[in-house]
Design an enzyme around this catalytic site. Structure first.
Site, short mmCIF file in Angstrom:
data_model
loop_
_atom_site.label_atom_id
_atom_site.label_comp_id
_atom_site.label_asym_id
_atom_site.label_seq_id
_atom_site.Cartn_x
_atom_site.Cartn_y
_atom_site.Cartn_z
N GLN A 36 -19.53 92.73 -16.47
CA GLN A 36 -18.86 93.92 -16.98
C GLN A 36 -17.50 94.18 -16.35
OE1 GLN A 36 -22.84 96.24 -16.66
NE2 GLN A 36 -21.65 97.34 -18.17
N HIS A 143 -28.33 90.64 -12.96
CA HIS A 143 -28.11 91.83 -13.79
C HIS A 143 -27.93 91.37 -15.24
CE1 HIS A 143 -26.52 96.19 -13.71
NE2 HIS A 143 -26.63 95.85 -14.98
N ASN A 187 -32.44 93.70 -12.50
CA ASN A 187 -32.02 94.99 -13.04
C ASN A 187 -32.69 95.23 -14.40
OD1 ASN A 187 -29.96 97.36 -13.05
ND2 ASN A 187 -29.69 96.40 -15.06
N GLU A 188 -33.47 96.28 -14.50
CA GLU A 188 -33.99 96.81 -15.76
C GLU A 188 -34.63 95.78 -16.70
OE1 GLU A 188 -30.94 100.59 -16.34
OE2 GLU A 188 -30.58 98.75 -17.50
N TYR A 324 -30.48 108.07 -16.86
CA TYR A 324 -29.37 108.67 -17.60
C TYR A 324 -29.81 109.93 -18.34
CZ TYR A 324 -26.70 104.49 -16.55
OH TYR A 324 -26.05 103.49 -15.88
N GLU A 380 -28.31 103.93 -10.57
CA GLU A 380 -27.38 104.22 -11.66
C GLU A 380 -27.65 105.62 -12.19
OE1 GLU A 380 -27.11 101.46 -14.95
OE2 GLU A 380 -27.27 99.71 -13.62
N TRP A 428 -23.06 105.31 -11.95
CA TRP A 428 -22.56 104.32 -12.89
C TRP A 428 -21.50 105.01 -13.74
CZ3 TRP A 428 -23.30 99.14 -13.35
CH2 TRP A 428 -22.60 98.54 -14.40
N GLU A 435 -18.98 97.79 -21.51
CA GLU A 435 -20.31 98.40 -21.51
C GLU A 435 -21.27 97.69 -22.48
OE1 GLU A 435 -21.76 100.52 -19.65
OE2 GLU A 435 -20.07 101.22 -18.45
N TRP A 436 -21.56 96.41 -22.16
CA TRP A 436 -22.51 95.62 -22.92
C TRP A 436 -22.29 95.74 -24.44
CZ3 TRP A 436 -23.87 92.29 -19.58
CH2 TRP A 436 -24.21 92.64 -18.27
#
Length: 475
Positions: A36, A143, A187-188, A324, A380, A428, A435-436
């Site tokens: 990113q 990530h 990550n996630e 988030y 994040e 974050w 952003e992806w």
């Protein structure tokens, strides 16, 4: 007797002093991920990565924003001249931690072959530069991204992927473990396997959404087993540090609390997002409702008792929580006919609804009360408002983002005061970046980046976060 009392008091004082010295400071930080922010596409022997392939050849952002965008240049943070300026901005912000990821395709360009010493030296210098600035590196080993050559071999769908990752991760740990004190394995996994890949499946019109969703679980389980293997390796080296994993945790709430279908749907989504990964890590099993669904839609799924015992025996030293917003859920009559599984954007309002910082408090207290109160870092937390991220007179006024951060910190510290084992908070992101699937259309940074000139401008939220850190130095 008097001498005995004096000696006893002195020992107590010494023990208290030693305990205070051992106490780690609360970490305040910002986060990025290699693809990113680094740019430097194919520089210094870098191989093609999965996301290089998805953006340059598949054109993944065309599906989501109608325009082909890539991370080929991004915000140029691979360049040392640039990132040293960014480290100075971190110092001025007042943070003491920086979460960033390494690029597997730089370090082992072919995925399984020779190690690229130039890339290893680059990250050596970056880590040293951070430490010299008094900023602790929180190193994310993985990530979302990996060498594209492994994608052509089915990535996590291939049982060999575990060995390929272990080779990469152990290379990194052996190289940097003497100076990096906090590693993150993954990550996630939920986002990687159940959202992004499910979206790609829908675009390519392959399996129906429910069947594809459940087929992904074997990949997720493979990653969980690999996570445990790398944690064991790290602990066996007896390094003076910690290793953890990052999960996106999103408490789910019904769209309408009076509608049983919404209540049922929210409960099911909450399990699939949160318990699906927390339960194996801290309870040594997958939640029953998830396993029942797996048996229905993916009869081939396998997770043996030995697997689960191994995962539970090699717990992370800390849990990174990415939060988030809560998921606000609409549903039909039965959980497995949830509209959100069929990619209907009108069915679920997740991460785009009202700001609900109390749900961050709820997830932290849930970890305390249901999962043994593990050591936690918020790795994040942030938001983006298109209307705010406009530069006027060389200033970016973003009061909603500033308020978002302030309120989430308040609720997080409330949980800490009530016994949650919270040890840090990371925003974050430090900078606007790629952003992806949203490309450059969504800015989440504290620092505005002019993508054409690479000029940086701190936003109002940067200064708000600076004040929050200064006000909480005693934590």
């Amino acid at each position: 007797m008097k001498n005995f009392i004096l000696t006893f008091v002195s020992l107590c004082f010494l023990q208290t002093l030693m305990a205070q010295q051992k106490k780690q400071p609360f970490l305040w930080g910002v986060a990025t991920a290699a693809y990113q922010v680094e740019g430097a596409y194919q520089t210094d022997g870098k191989g093609e990565s999965k996301w290089d392939f998805l953006t340059n050849k598949v054109g993944i952002t065309q599906f989501t924003i109608g325009e082909k965008q890539t991370g080929n240049v991004s915000i140029n943070m691979y360049d040392r001249t640039q990132y040293l300026k960014d480290i100075q901005l971190m110092k001025e912000l007042g943070i003491n931690a920086y979460r960033f990821s390494l690029d597997w395709s730089r370090i082992i360009p072919d995925g399984t072959g020779a190690v690229n010493e130039v890339a290893l030296k680059h990250y050596d210098v970056l880590i040293d530069d951070l430490l010299a600035a008094g900023i602790e590196p929180l190193v994310t080993i993985y990530h979302f991204d990996y060498p594209a050559v492994l994608l052509q071999k089915s990535g996590w769908g291939n049982p060999e992927m575990a060995n390929w990752y272990i080779h990469y991760a152990t290379t990194v740990i052996k190289r940097y473990g003497h100076k990096v004190k906090k590693f993150i394995t993954f990550n996630e996994p939920y986002i990687e396997f159940f959202l992004v890949e499910n979206m790609l499946n829908a675009q390519e019109n392959k399996l129906p959404a429910k069947e594809y969703y459940m087929s992904q679980m074997q990949k997720a389980h493979r990653q969980m087993m690999t996570n445990a293997t790398v944690i064991k390796f790290y602990h066996d080296l007896k390094l003076n540090g910690e290793i953890g994993i990052v999960l996106n945790l999103n408490p789910a709430a019904p769209w309408d609390e009076k509608k049983s279908a919404d209540v049922k749907a929210a409960k099911f989504q909450d399990i699939l997002i949160n318990d699906l990964f927390l339960d194996p890590l801290y309870k040594g099993k997958y939640p029953k409702i998830a396993l029942d669904s797996l048996k229905k839609y993916n009869p081939s799924f396998k997770a043996t008792a030995q697997d689960m015992a191994f995962i539970a025996a090699n717990k992370p030293d800390f849990l990174g929580v990415n939060f988030y917003a809560p998921s606000i859920v609409k549903g039909e009559d039965t959980p497995m006919s949830l509209k959100w599984l069929d990619n209907n954007p009108d069915a679920v309002k997740s991460n785009i609804g009202p700001v609900r910082p109390e749900y961050l408090y709820k997830i932290l207290m849930r970890l305390k009360n249901q999962y043994g109160n593990p050591k936690v870092f918020i790795t994040e937390n942030g938001t983006g408002y298109v209307s705010e991220d406009v530069k006027v007179d060389n200033k970016i006024n973003d009061p909603m983002r500033a308020d978002y951060i302030k309120r989430h910190v308040e609720w997080a510290l409330k949980a800490k005061k009530e016994g949650a084992n919270l040890n840090g908070y990371v925003v974050w992101s430090g900078w606007d970046n790629f952003e992806w699937v949203a490309g450059y259309t969504k800015r989440l940074g504290l620092i505005y980046v002019d993508f054409a000139t690479q000029e940086r401008t701190p936003k109002l939220s940067y200064y708000e976060y600076q004040q929050i850190i200064q006000a909480n130095k005693g934590l």
